[in-house]
Design a protein around this motif. Structure first.
Motif, PDB file in Angstrom:
ATOM      1  N   GLU A   1       0.819  -1.196   0.000  1.00 58.80           N
ATOM      2  CA  GLU A   1       0.000   0.000   0.000  1.00 58.80           C
ATOM      3  C   GLU A   1       0.862   1.258   0.000  1.00 58.80           C
ATOM      4  O   GLU A   1       0.547   2.250  -0.655  1.00 58.80           O
ATOM      5  CB  GLU A   1      -0.917  -0.006   1.229  1.00 58.80           C
ATOM      6  N   SER A   2       1.981   1.239   0.723  1.00 58.22           N
ATOM      7  CA  SER A   2       2.852   2.416   0.793  1.00 58.22           C
ATOM      8  C   SER A   2       3.497   2.734  -0.547  1.00 58.22           C
ATOM      9  O   SER A   2       3.932   3.866  -0.780  1.00 58.22           O
ATOM     10  CB  SER A   2       3.939   2.194   1.846  1.00 58.22           C
ATOM     11  N   LEU A   3       3.561   1.746  -1.438  1.00 54.90           N
ATOM     12  CA  LEU A   3       4.123   1.969  -2.773  1.00 54.90           C
ATOM     13  C   LEU A   3       3.048   2.403  -3.766  1.00 54.90           C
ATOM     14  O   LEU A   3       3.312   3.245  -4.634  1.00 54.90           O
ATOM     15  CB  LEU A   3       4.802   0.690  -3.279  1.00 54.90           C
ATOM     16  N   LEU A   4       1.868   1.852  -3.640  1.00 50.38           N
ATOM     17  CA  LEU A   4       0.811   2.154  -4.601  1.00 50.38           C
ATOM     18  C   LEU A   4       0.188   3.525  -4.375  1.00 50.38           C
ATOM     19  O   LEU A   4      -0.160   4.213  -5.332  1.00 50.38           O
ATOM     20  CB  LEU A   4      -0.277   1.088  -4.541  1.00 50.38           C
ATOM     21  N   TRP A   5       0.023   3.914  -3.100  1.00 52.28           N
ATOM     22  CA  TRP A   5      -0.633   5.177  -2.793  1.00 52.28           C
ATOM     23  C   TRP A   5       0.321   6.138  -2.071  1.00 52.28           C
ATOM     24  O   TRP A   5       1.228   5.700  -1.361  1.00 52.28           O
ATOM     25  CB  TRP A   5      -1.857   4.952  -1.905  1.00 52.28           C
ATOM     26  N   LYS A   6       0.100   7.413  -2.257  1.00 53.72           N
ATOM     27  CA  LYS A   6       0.890   8.433  -1.567  1.00 53.72           C
ATOM     28  C   LYS A   6       0.297   8.631  -0.186  1.00 53.72           C
ATOM     29  O   LYS A   6      -0.550   9.493   0.022  1.00 53.72           O
ATOM     30  CB  LYS A   6       0.869   9.745  -2.363  1.00 53.72           C
ATOM     31  N   ILE A   7       0.775   7.843   0.765  1.00 52.36           N
ATOM     32  CA  ILE A   7       0.128   7.827   2.070  1.00 52.36           C
ATOM     33  C   ILE A   7       1.043   8.167   3.230  1.00 52.36           C
ATOM     34  O   ILE A   7       0.573   8.265   4.352  1.00 52.36           O
ATOM     35  CB  ILE A   7      -0.484   6.439   2.343  1.00 52.36           C
ATOM     36  N   LEU A   8       2.316   8.322   3.007  1.00 52.97           N
ATOM     37  CA  LEU A   8       3.224   8.513   4.128  1.00 52.97           C
ATOM     38  C   LEU A   8       4.018   9.799   4.017  1.00 52.97           C
ATOM     39  O   LEU A   8       4.380  10.228   2.930  1.00 52.97           O
ATOM     40  CB  LEU A   8       4.240   7.358   4.194  1.00 52.97           C
ATOM     41  N   ILE A   9       4.316  10.388   5.159  1.00 51.13           N
ATOM     42  CA  ILE A   9       5.369  11.393   5.200  1.00 51.13           C
ATOM     43  C   ILE A   9       6.336  10.950   6.275  1.00 51.13           C
ATOM     44  O   ILE A   9       6.030  10.093   7.095  1.00 51.13           O
ATOM     45  CB  ILE A   9       4.831  12.808   5.526  1.00 51.13           C
ATOM     46  N   GLU A  10       7.491  11.526   6.290  1.00 50.43           N
ATOM     47  CA  GLU A  10       8.522  11.096   7.212  1.00 50.43           C
ATOM     48  C   GLU A  10       8.694  12.115   8.320  1.00 50.43           C
ATOM     49  O   GLU A  10       8.680  13.311   8.096  1.00 50.43           O
ATOM     50  CB  GLU A  10       9.840  10.944   6.450  1.00 50.43           C
ATOM     51  N   ASP A  11       8.855  11.616   9.534  1.00 51.41           N
ATOM     52  CA  ASP A  11       9.124  12.483  10.668  1.00 51.41           C
ATOM     53  C   ASP A  11      10.569  12.965  10.554  1.00 51.41           C
ATOM     54  O   ASP A  11      11.499  12.163  10.610  1.00 51.41           O
ATOM     55  CB  ASP A  11       8.934  11.690  11.964  1.00 51.41           C
ATOM     56  N   PRO A  12      10.803  14.263  10.396  1.00 55.18           N
ATOM     57  CA  PRO A  12      12.165  14.763  10.224  1.00 55.18           C
ATOM     58  C   PRO A  12      13.053  14.521  11.429  1.00 55.18           C
ATOM     59  O   PRO A  12      14.276  14.562  11.319  1.00 55.18           O
ATOM     60  CB  PRO A  12      11.955  16.274   9.993  1.00 55.18           C
ATOM     61  N   ASN A  13      12.459  14.222  12.601  1.00 51.46           N
ATOM     62  CA  ASN A  13      13.246  14.001  13.804  1.00 51.46           C
ATOM     63  C   ASN A  13      13.659  12.547  13.991  1.00 51.46           C
ATOM     64  O   ASN A  13      14.434  12.224  14.879  1.00 51.46           O
ATOM     65  CB  ASN A  13      12.447  14.449  15.039  1.00 51.46           C
TER      66      ASN A  13
ATOM     67  N   GLN B   1       0.205   5.458 -12.200  1.00 55.76           N
ATOM     68  CA  GLN B   1      -1.042   5.303 -12.923  1.00 55.76           C
ATOM     69  C   GLN B   1      -1.195   3.894 -13.493  1.00 55.76           C
ATOM     70  O   GLN B   1      -0.259   3.328 -14.048  1.00 55.76           O
ATOM     71  CB  GLN B   1      -1.128   6.334 -14.063  1.00 55.76           C
ATOM     72  N   GLU B   2      -2.379   3.353 -13.327  1.00 58.33           N
ATOM     73  CA  GLU B   2      -2.785   2.073 -13.915  1.00 58.33           C
ATOM     74  C   GLU B   2      -1.822   0.917 -13.615  1.00 58.33           C
ATOM     75  O   GLU B   2      -1.349   0.229 -14.531  1.00 58.33           O
ATOM     76  CB  GLU B   2      -2.947   2.226 -15.429  1.00 58.33           C
ATOM     77  N   PRO B   3      -1.539   0.680 -12.354  1.00 54.73           N
ATOM     78  CA  PRO B   3      -0.752  -0.521 -12.037  1.00 54.73           C
ATOM     79  C   PRO B   3      -1.585  -1.764 -12.323  1.00 54.73           C
ATOM     80  O   PRO B   3      -2.826  -1.722 -12.301  1.00 54.73           O
ATOM     81  CB  PRO B   3      -0.474  -0.368 -10.538  1.00 54.73           C
ATOM     82  N   ILE B   4      -0.920  -2.860 -12.609  1.00 58.46           N
ATOM     83  CA  ILE B   4      -1.608  -4.126 -12.852  1.00 58.46           C
ATOM     84  C   ILE B   4      -1.574  -4.929 -11.560  1.00 58.46           C
ATOM     85  O   ILE B   4      -0.501  -5.192 -11.014  1.00 58.46           O
ATOM     86  CB  ILE B   4      -0.924  -4.913 -13.982  1.00 58.46           C
TER      87      ILE B   4
ATOM     88  N   ASP C   1     -14.583   4.909  -2.106  1.00 59.90           N
ATOM     89  CA  ASP C   1     -14.097   6.246  -1.768  1.00 59.90           C
ATOM     90  C   ASP C   1     -12.596   6.374  -1.980  1.00 59.90           C
ATOM     91  O   ASP C   1     -11.949   7.236  -1.424  1.00 59.90           O
ATOM     92  CB  ASP C   1     -14.432   6.567  -0.304  1.00 59.90           C
ATOM     93  N   ARG C   2     -12.023   5.501  -2.788  1.00 60.13           N
ATOM     94  CA  ARG C   2     -10.577   5.485  -2.975  1.00 60.13           C
ATOM     95  C   ARG C   2     -10.233   5.150  -4.418  1.00 60.13           C
ATOM     96  O   ARG C   2     -10.946   4.402  -5.080  1.00 60.13           O
ATOM     97  CB  ARG C   2      -9.966   4.420  -2.045  1.00 60.13           C
ATOM     98  N   GLN C   3      -9.120   5.688  -4.902  1.00 56.70           N
ATOM     99  CA  GLN C   3      -8.631   5.331  -6.238  1.00 56.70           C
ATOM    100  C   GLN C   3      -8.044   3.919  -6.165  1.00 56.70           C
ATOM    101  O   GLN C   3      -6.945   3.718  -5.668  1.00 56.70           O
ATOM    102  CB  GLN C   3      -7.538   6.308  -6.693  1.00 56.70           C
ATOM    103  N   VAL C   4      -8.798   2.954  -6.642  1.00 58.23           N
ATOM    104  CA  VAL C   4      -8.340   1.565  -6.611  1.00 58.23           C
ATOM    105  C   VAL C   4      -8.253   1.039  -8.040  1.00 58.23           C
ATOM    106  O   VAL C   4      -9.241   1.061  -8.768  1.00 58.23           O
ATOM    107  CB  VAL C   4      -9.290   0.665  -5.792  1.00 58.23           C
ATOM    108  N   PRO C   5      -7.081   0.590  -8.466  1.00 61.57           N
ATOM    109  CA  PRO C   5      -6.937   0.045  -9.821  1.00 61.57           C
ATOM    110  C   PRO C   5      -7.739  -1.251  -9.960  1.00 61.57           C
ATOM    111  O   PRO C   5      -8.210  -1.812  -8.975  1.00 61.57           O
ATOM    112  CB  PRO C   5      -5.428  -0.231  -9.937  1.00 61.57           C
ATOM    113  N   SER C   6      -7.871  -1.715 -11.170  1.00 63.74           N
ATOM    114  CA  SER C   6      -8.538  -2.992 -11.403  1.00 63.74           C
ATOM    115  C   SER C   6      -7.725  -4.119 -10.778  1.00 63.74           C
ATOM    116  O   SER C   6      -6.502  -4.150 -10.884  1.00 63.74           O
ATOM    117  CB  SER C   6      -8.690  -3.245 -12.905  1.00 63.74           C
ATOM    118  N   VAL C   7      -8.429  -5.016 -10.103  1.00 68.94           N
ATOM    119  CA  VAL C   7      -7.792  -6.163  -9.458  1.00 68.94           C
ATOM    120  C   VAL C   7      -8.340  -7.433 -10.102  1.00 68.94           C
ATOM    121  O   VAL C   7      -9.554  -7.663 -10.120  1.00 68.94           O
ATOM    122  CB  VAL C   7      -8.073  -6.186  -7.941  1.00 68.94           C
ATOM    123  N   TYR C   8      -7.450  -8.236 -10.652  1.00 69.79           N
ATOM    124  CA  TYR C   8      -7.847  -9.468 -11.334  1.00 69.79           C
ATOM    125  C   TYR C   8      -7.524 -10.672 -10.442  1.00 69.79           C
ATOM    126  O   TYR C   8      -6.387 -10.829  -9.994  1.00 69.79           O
ATOM    127  CB  TYR C   8      -7.119  -9.597 -12.671  1.00 69.79           C
TER     128      TYR C   8
END
Length: 471
Positions: free
Chosen positions: A107-119, A238-241, A356-363
């Motif tokens: 999930e952390s690779l497919l979606w932009k969901i994380l930021i890093e704590d600078p500390n 965009q459009e991962p398989i 409610d989320r951008q979800v690519p097609s899942v086969y």
């Protein structure tokens, strides 16, 4: 091909992801990125079910055996190492094939969901690939729990920013009510969404405000404006398989039991004993209790075998020791089956059923019958990938998320609290609130209080009537 897509292979443990990943990497000139939170650690090949050296020669594998077993390697660390590899492969026109059972890593690779704590200190060798607030992505930091550590039957999944935050300081002296009141002062919107007793989430929201100087609720709003949802930000590529290996539950349970037996035959117990002995040398010197919350110890297996591993060597071969060993093996089978169910539920709730989320097609691919692997799994997978590479829809395969009827329409980040004056309880979200109002318990309390109120009114009336001067 005009573009190089990201290929993701999902599936529960023991479903054949590694096998299919290698076959497709060979077919489409790809390299494999292992998305397994335990295979990043060096050693302990059996308990983490790593691919063999021979299999690694069939296709290049990344992010296996890269971290010391006692280092606490987080999802942020994984993302920061994996993204540069993916981008480099794409630039070389090689297909990144992401394979693994740690769905939070994927999930952390497919979606932009994380930021890093600078500390926070980075793991040695970790490259930085931060997502800033200016990109309007969700705010989440560091550290998650292994899925098997969560309650297996929990139906309502937490939103991404809830799962991927640094472990809260639960030793704070304030009471739940005091912490919730503090949150209400700095972020009233978030306070309305959280129950005062949900101490962990309340602390998390306070920490987000403290670290980033921005309200947690505002960060959630930004991620939705960027195309995301309560589960996180928008898609990164965009459009991962995405291919999902599915298996009949009963068949899968038997397969997982056999898998554990094979691990034991391959030397699982000796592997655990050797590592446990090395680890305990330092632990016992420092008079520390065993800690199964960091590094490789989060892996399924250590907790289940703990009582056996700490036995004196001469007792392990005794009747007591052998009984304990068999109990450990049985427990390992049980938690492995539970983990597989948790993985399946995660995919359904966070991907397949989402609206409610951008979800690519899942086969989906049926891996129930191993003897039909080629016809049921490999050939359909090749046909799906080949069609999508040409910009065409697979003729014989419809995405699973286009067939699901029971979809999740609620966005957990938008839910607010309701206070029941009768029961004096707080409920989060419309679903919980409506269920409560219809519940027998609520109606009983309502009836009891109504009767008590009527009795009190009658008593007062009688007293007034008996009072001197009353008519």
């Amino acid at each position: 091909m005009s573009r190089v897509p990201i290929l993701v292979i999902l599936g529960a443990t023991g479903s054949g992801k590694s096998k299919l990943g290698i076959e497709l990497a060979e077919k489409f000139t790809g390299e494999i990125i292992s998305a397994d939170s335990m295979q990043v650690y060096k050693g302990l090949d059996i308990i983490t079910a790593k691919v063999t050296k021979e299999e690694r020669l069939q296709a290049v594998h990344h992010l296996i055996d890269v971290v010391d077993p006692l280092v606490n390697f987080t999802v942020v660390d994984f993302r920061n190492r994996a993204l540069p590899i993916i981008d480099a492969l794409i630039s070389k026109k090689k297909m990144p094939v992401i394979v693994g059972g740690t769905n939070y890593y994927i999930e952390s690779l497919l979606w932009k969901i994380l930021i890093e704590d600078p500390n926070e200190k980075k793991v040695s060798g970790t490259e930085t690939s931060c997502i800033s607030f200016s990109e309007k992505n969700s705010a989440s930091v560091d550290n998650i729990k292994k899925p098997e550590e969560e309650k297996i039957e929990k139906e309502k999944e937490e939103s991404d920013e809830e799962l991927l935050i640094k472990k809260p300081r639960l030793e704070l002296p304030e009471s739940n009510e005091e912490l919730h009141e503090k949150l209400a002062q700095v972020d009233p919107d978030m306070a309305r969404r959280l129950h005062p007793n949900n101490r962990r989430k309340v602390i998390r929201s306070l920490e987000v405000f403290e670290k980033f100087g921005t309200r947690h609720s505002e960060l959630l709003k930004l991620q939705r404006e960027a195309g995301g949802s309560g589960l996180g930000g928008p898609l990164r590529y965009q459009e991962p398989i995405i291919l999902w290996l599915c298996c009949d539950q009963e068949v899968h349970d038997k397969r997982l039991n056999s898998r554990v037996d094979s691990m034991v035959e391959a030397g699982l117990v000796k592997e655990l004993l050797d590592f446990h002995e090395r680890y305990n040398e330092d632990r016992l010197k420092n008079n520390e209790a065993p800690d199964y919350t960091k590094g490789i110890f989060q892996s399924i297996g250590f907790k289940e075998f703990h009582n056996y591993l700490i036995l004196p060597e001469d007792e392990r071969s005794s009747e007591k020791g052998q009984k304990m060993l068999q109990e450990s093996i049985a427990e390992l089978k049980l938690v492995t089956r539970r983990y597989a169910r948790k993985q399946k539920k995660w995919i359904m709730n966070r991907m397949i059923r989402r609206t409610d989320r951008q979800v690519p097609s899942v086969y989906s691919l049926n891996c129930t019958h191993i003897d039909k692997w080629k016809s049921d799994v490999l050939e359909p997978a090749i046909e799906i990938v080949s069609s999508l590479l040409k910009g065409e829809k697979p003729k014989q395969h419809m995405p699973l998320n286009e067939q699901v009827k029971n979809r999740k329409v609620a966005d957990s980040s938008n839910e607010e609290s309701h206070f029941c004056q009768i029961c004096e309880r707080i409920f989060i979200g419309e679903l919980q609130w409506k269920v409560h109002l219809r519940s027998i318990k609520h109606k009983k309390v309502e009836k009891r209080k109504r009767l008590a109120a009527n009795k009190e009114a009658t008593t007062k009336k009688e007293k007034l009537e008996k009072a001197p001067g009353s008519v």
